[in-house]
Design a protein around this motif. Structure first.
Motif, PDB file in Angstrom:
ATOM      1  N   PHE A 138      26.108   5.609   0.998  1.00  0.00           N
ATOM      2  CA  PHE A 138      25.149   6.866   0.411  1.00  0.00           C
ATOM      3  C   PHE A 138      25.278   8.293   1.269  1.00  0.00           C
ATOM      4  O   PHE A 138      24.593   9.037   0.954  1.00  0.00           O
ATOM      5  N   ASP A 139      26.764   8.691   1.661  1.00  0.00           N
ATOM      6  CA  ASP A 139      27.094   9.458   1.823  1.00  0.00           C
ATOM      7  C   ASP A 139      27.732  10.607   1.679  1.00  0.00           C
ATOM      8  O   ASP A 139      27.441  12.006   1.866  1.00  0.00           O
ATOM      9  N   HIS A 140      27.477  10.243   0.224  1.00  0.00           N
ATOM     10  CA  HIS A 140      27.626  11.202  -0.682  1.00  0.00           C
ATOM     11  C   HIS A 140      26.865  11.281  -2.056  1.00  0.00           C
ATOM     12  O   HIS A 140      27.204  10.218  -2.295  1.00  0.00           O
ATOM     13  N   PRO A 141      26.516  12.326  -2.726  1.00  0.00           N
ATOM     14  CA  PRO A 141      25.879  12.156  -3.470  1.00  0.00           C
ATOM     15  C   PRO A 141      26.880  12.408  -5.157  1.00  0.00           C
ATOM     16  O   PRO A 141      28.280  11.963  -4.748  1.00  0.00           O
ATOM     17  N   VAL A 142      26.042  11.588  -6.229  1.00  0.00           N
ATOM     18  CA  VAL A 142      26.857  11.160  -7.334  1.00  0.00           C
ATOM     19  C   VAL A 142      26.638  11.697  -8.715  1.00  0.00           C
ATOM     20  O   VAL A 142      25.133  12.086  -8.553  1.00  0.00           O
ATOM     21  N   THR A 143      27.266  11.774  -9.120  1.00  0.00           N
ATOM     22  CA  THR A 143      26.706  12.408 -10.227  1.00  0.00           C
ATOM     23  C   THR A 143      26.983  12.159 -11.635  1.00  0.00           C
ATOM     24  O   THR A 143      27.648  10.830 -11.673  1.00  0.00           O
ATOM     25  N   VAL A 144      25.906  12.147 -12.915  1.00  0.00           N
ATOM     26  CA  VAL A 144      25.191  10.828 -13.234  1.00  0.00           C
ATOM     27  C   VAL A 144      24.988  11.777 -14.535  1.00  0.00           C
ATOM     28  O   VAL A 144      24.272  12.805 -14.593  1.00  0.00           O
ATOM     29  N   PRO A 145      25.331  11.728 -16.514  1.00  0.00           N
ATOM     30  CA  PRO A 145      24.303  12.123 -16.684  1.00  0.00           C
ATOM     31  C   PRO A 145      23.352  11.249 -17.218  1.00  0.00           C
ATOM     32  O   PRO A 145      23.187  10.139 -16.805  1.00  0.00           O
ATOM     33  N   GLY A 146      22.233  12.614 -17.916  1.00  0.00           N
ATOM     34  CA  GLY A 146      20.711  12.197 -18.005  1.00  0.00           C
ATOM     35  C   GLY A 146      21.191  10.996 -19.536  1.00  0.00           C
ATOM     36  O   GLY A 146      21.934  10.915 -20.223  1.00  0.00           O
ATOM     37  N   PRO A 147      19.702  10.614 -19.421  1.00  0.00           N
ATOM     38  CA  PRO A 147      19.628   9.959 -21.178  1.00  0.00           C
ATOM     39  C   PRO A 147      19.949  10.667 -21.861  1.00  0.00           C
ATOM     40  O   PRO A 147      19.490  11.877 -22.117  1.00  0.00           O
ATOM     41  N   LEU A 148      20.629  10.421 -23.093  1.00  0.00           N
ATOM     42  CA  LEU A 148      20.909  11.133 -24.398  1.00  0.00           C
ATOM     43  C   LEU A 148      22.005  11.490 -23.970  1.00  0.00           C
ATOM     44  O   LEU A 148      22.645  12.583 -25.272  1.00  0.00           O
ATOM     45  N   GLY A 149      22.192  12.186 -22.965  1.00  0.00           N
ATOM     46  CA  GLY A 149      23.763  13.104 -21.988  1.00  0.00           C
ATOM     47  C   GLY A 149      23.258  14.292 -22.719  1.00  0.00           C
ATOM     48  O   GLY A 149      23.790  15.447 -22.642  1.00  0.00           O
ATOM     49  N   ARG A 150      21.229  15.304 -22.222  1.00  0.00           N
ATOM     50  CA  ARG A 150      20.490  15.896 -22.539  1.00  0.00           C
ATOM     51  C   ARG A 150      21.215  16.924 -21.376  1.00  0.00           C
ATOM     52  O   ARG A 150      20.785  18.402 -21.406  1.00  0.00           O
ATOM     53  N   ASP A 207      12.424  -0.250   6.383  1.00  0.00           N
ATOM     54  CA  ASP A 207      13.422  -2.229   6.542  1.00  0.00           C
ATOM     55  C   ASP A 207      14.501  -2.065   5.391  1.00  0.00           C
ATOM     56  O   ASP A 207      13.390  -2.470   3.970  1.00  0.00           O
ATOM     57  N   GLY A 208      15.173  -1.804   5.370  1.00  0.00           N
ATOM     58  CA  GLY A 208      16.161  -1.719   2.931  1.00  0.00           C
ATOM     59  C   GLY A 208      15.413  -1.170   2.704  1.00  0.00           C
ATOM     60  O   GLY A 208      15.991  -1.081   1.326  1.00  0.00           O
ATOM     61  N   LEU A 209      14.496  -0.126   2.668  1.00  0.00           N
ATOM     62  CA  LEU A 209      13.816   1.289   1.684  1.00  0.00           C
ATOM     63  C   LEU A 209      15.330   2.236   1.396  1.00  0.00           C
ATOM     64  O   LEU A 209      15.544   1.958   2.341  1.00  0.00           O
ATOM     65  N   LYS A 210      14.898   2.723   0.048  1.00  0.00           N
ATOM     66  CA  LYS A 210      15.788   3.270  -0.068  1.00  0.00           C
ATOM     67  C   LYS A 210      14.632   5.057  -1.005  1.00  0.00           C
ATOM     68  O   LYS A 210      13.975   4.342  -1.440  1.00  0.00           O
ATOM     69  N   LEU A 211      15.807   6.032  -0.691  1.00  0.00           N
ATOM     70  CA  LEU A 211      14.685   6.958  -1.067  1.00  0.00           C
ATOM     71  C   LEU A 211      16.184   7.711  -2.456  1.00  0.00           C
ATOM     72  O   LEU A 211      17.379   7.998  -2.246  1.00  0.00           O
ATOM     73  N   VAL A 212      15.722   7.772  -3.702  1.00  0.00           N
ATOM     74  CA  VAL A 212      16.408   8.286  -4.853  1.00  0.00           C
ATOM     75  C   VAL A 212      15.956   9.681  -4.530  1.00  0.00           C
ATOM     76  O   VAL A 212      15.042   9.867  -5.637  1.00  0.00           O
ATOM     77  N   LEU A 213      17.007  10.783  -4.255  1.00  0.00           N
ATOM     78  CA  LEU A 213      16.969  12.465  -4.913  1.00  0.00           C
ATOM     79  C   LEU A 213      17.568  12.647  -6.087  1.00  0.00           C
ATOM     80  O   LEU A 213      19.077  12.697  -6.377  1.00  0.00           O
ATOM     81  N   SER A 214      17.189  13.510  -6.869  1.00  0.00           N
ATOM     82  CA  SER A 214      17.874  13.744  -8.233  1.00  0.00           C
ATOM     83  C   SER A 214      17.512  14.912  -8.700  1.00  0.00           C
ATOM     84  O   SER A 214      16.811  15.325  -8.414  1.00  0.00           O
ATOM     85  N   GLN A 215      18.821  15.928  -9.062  1.00  0.00           N
ATOM     86  CA  GLN A 215      18.352  16.823  -9.075  1.00  0.00           C
ATOM     87  C   GLN A 215      19.207  17.123 -10.542  1.00  0.00           C
ATOM     88  O   GLN A 215      20.916  17.070 -10.668  1.00  0.00           O
ATOM     89  N   ASP A 216      18.771  18.686 -11.184  1.00  0.00           N
ATOM     90  CA  ASP A 216      19.348  18.776 -12.943  1.00  0.00           C
ATOM     91  C   ASP A 216      20.258  19.989 -12.101  1.00  0.00           C
ATOM     92  O   ASP A 216      20.002  20.343 -12.143  1.00  0.00           O
ATOM     93  N   ILE A 217      21.673  19.601 -12.346  1.00  0.00           N
ATOM     94  CA  ILE A 217      22.867  20.551 -12.259  1.00  0.00           C
ATOM     95  C   ILE A 217      23.231  20.472 -13.664  1.00  0.00           C
ATOM     96  O   ILE A 217      24.434  21.318 -13.712  1.00  0.00           O
ATOM     97  N   THR A 218      22.711  21.004 -14.580  1.00  0.00           N
ATOM     98  CA  THR A 218      23.404  21.006 -15.803  1.00  0.00           C
ATOM     99  C   THR A 218      23.858  23.125 -16.101  1.00  0.00           C
ATOM    100  O   THR A 218      24.799  22.972 -16.759  1.00  0.00           O
TER     101      THR A 218
END
Length: 447
Positions: free
Chosen positions: A166-178, A190-201
């Motif tokens: 998790f040392d770099h972000p990943v770019t993914v399409p949003g739902p329906l490609g919007r 203890d094994g927990l994860k924080l997921v941050l998302s940013q709209d870069i459209t």
């Protein structure tokens, strides 16, 4: 311990009372010693039973999480219930403070422009804010406890979670490609994860536009430079007659003019994008504006077209005279370039009933197919690239017009049909239009 002495005294008193009663009964029955012992035991049993009842009431109160008032039992039980009640109230205050801090923390996350998703050690959703729910198409209540990779099935995201790097972000399409999302995962606890998302459209779109812009500018500049380089080499290496030499110089001048026009339009666009909006208290005379546009249009037409201006006197627009001249001038210039010789170009100015202003540029030229109209204001977009270059166009004129109109709070409407001419209309908002009251009221007549 103020309760200890009364408690001991009570126990002694109960035992003594039992012994006295037992002795009285024993004297009557003839067994004084036995009855005295039984009386003492009954006295202790009575006070022990009373303590047991008090303890039961205290335990019932504690089993109810200390709800309501503590039982007033007296003695040691009052001391115990008082201490317990203080502990319970302190616990309740601490829990209330923790809930308030947690609520404020979650409100702060909700206010974040980025999506926030909390995952447990099994990769299941613990909580998400509204932005993350919108980004990933989740239901914050229904999807709680679901494995995140069962709901977010973008291959890049699933692979990212499985790899655990998790040392770099990943770019993914949003739902329906919007939209396009940049997703960052950060392990914690203890094994927990924080997921941050940013709209870069918009950022992706801007980057693509910037790349296209650089590519288009490079292409537009390369062609005239190549032509000029060829002509320079021709003049340097071949013996030319005077007639040939003059022809080559004219062609070189045309290419130079083309590059100068392109650079001028690029600088105009840069100035429009980098400068503050035009002032709303600086009034530009529509009469003077149209007079300059007419002079420029007639010079470009050189008598090949009929230019008719319908401009009632007294109109004024709040804004930049230079920008307005550039916008209207570009529309008239385009009309002249794409209208065959002998055609007519009409320019109208009027104030509508709602107070807004309209500038219409209408020609009976070649027209434009409907599918091209939505893209006409894009930079370097041409319906017919070769024809535009032949007429001296840079592909930036309508983009400049759109920027000027938007900076003045207005709208640009385009109507056209192949073979039937075009109408370009600039609508100026009411707040930026006025008519001088000292101007003579005359009918809308051609000049």
């Amino acid at each position: 311990m103020p309760w200890l002495l009364p408690r001991l005294a009570g126990s002694v008193l109960a035992t003594w009372a039992g012994m006295v009663v037992g002795a009285e009964v024993g004297d009557w029955l003839g067994w004084p010693a036995l009855c005295m012992g039984i009386g003492a035991a009954l006295g202790l049993a009575a006070i022990t039973t009373l303590d047991a009842l008090r303890a039961r009431r205290v335990l019932d109160w504690l089993r109810g999480a200390g709800q309501g008032s503590a039982p007033a039992e007296g003695g040691v039980w009052s001391e115990l219930t008082y201490r317990f009640e203080r502990l319970l109230r302190a616990r309740d205050r601490a829990l209330s403070d923790e809930r308030q801090r947690l609520s404020q923390f979650l409100q702060a996350i909700e206010a974040s422009p980025n999506g926030v998703l909390l995952l447990d050690a099994e990769g299941q959703i613990d909580w998400c804010n509204a932005v993350a729910a919108d980004h990933f198409g989740l239901d914050p209540v229904r999807d709680r406890g679901q494995r995140v990779t069962n709901l977010l099935r973008a291959p890049a995201f699933v692979a990212h979670m499985q790899q655990g790097q998790f040392d770099h972000p990943v770019t993914v399409p949003g739902p329906l490609g919007r939209h396009t999302l940049s997703v960052t995962v950060r392990p914690y606890g203890d094994g927990l994860k924080l997921v941050l998302s940013q709209d870069i459209t918009e950022r992706e779109r801007s980057d693509a536009m910037r790349r296209d812009f650089v590519a288009n500018v490079s292409h537009e500049m390369r062609t005239p430079l190549t032509v000029l380089a060829g002509f320079v080499e021709t003049m340097a290496t071949l013996p030319l007659t005077e007639v040939e030499r003059q022809r080559v110089l004219r062609l070189m001048e045309q290419q130079t003019t083309r590059m100068q026009t392109l650079l001028t339009d690029l600088l105009t666009l840069a100035q429009l994008e980098g400068s503050p909006r035009p002032p709303a208290d600086q009034w530009v005379s529509v009469d003077a504006l149209m007079a300059q546009v007419r002079a420029d249009g007639e010079a470009l037409s050189a008598g090949r077209h009929r230019l008719v201006f319908h401009v009632p006197p007294g109109g004024e627009i709040a804004g930049s005279a230079t920008e307005l001249l550039s916008a209207v001038g570009n529309l008239v210039t385009n009309a002249v370039r794409y209208t065959p010789d002998g055609g007519q170009i009409d320019v109208h100015w009027r104030v509508r009933a709602d107070g807004a202003g309209e500038i219409d540029v209408v020609d009976n030229g070649v027209g434009i197919d409907r599918e091209h109209i939505p893209r006409l204001t894009e930079r370097f977009y041409r319906v017919d690239g070769s024809r535009s270059r032949d007429t001296g166009g840079t592909g930036l004129g309508l983009s400049i017009v759109k920027h000027v109109v938007q900076r003045h709070g207005g709208e640009l409407d385009i109507e056209s049909e192949r073979g039937k001419g075009s109408r370009f209309r600039i609508v100026v908002p009411t707040a930026r239009v006025r008519v001088r009251h000292n101007a003579a009221a005359v009918a809308d007549a051609p000049r």
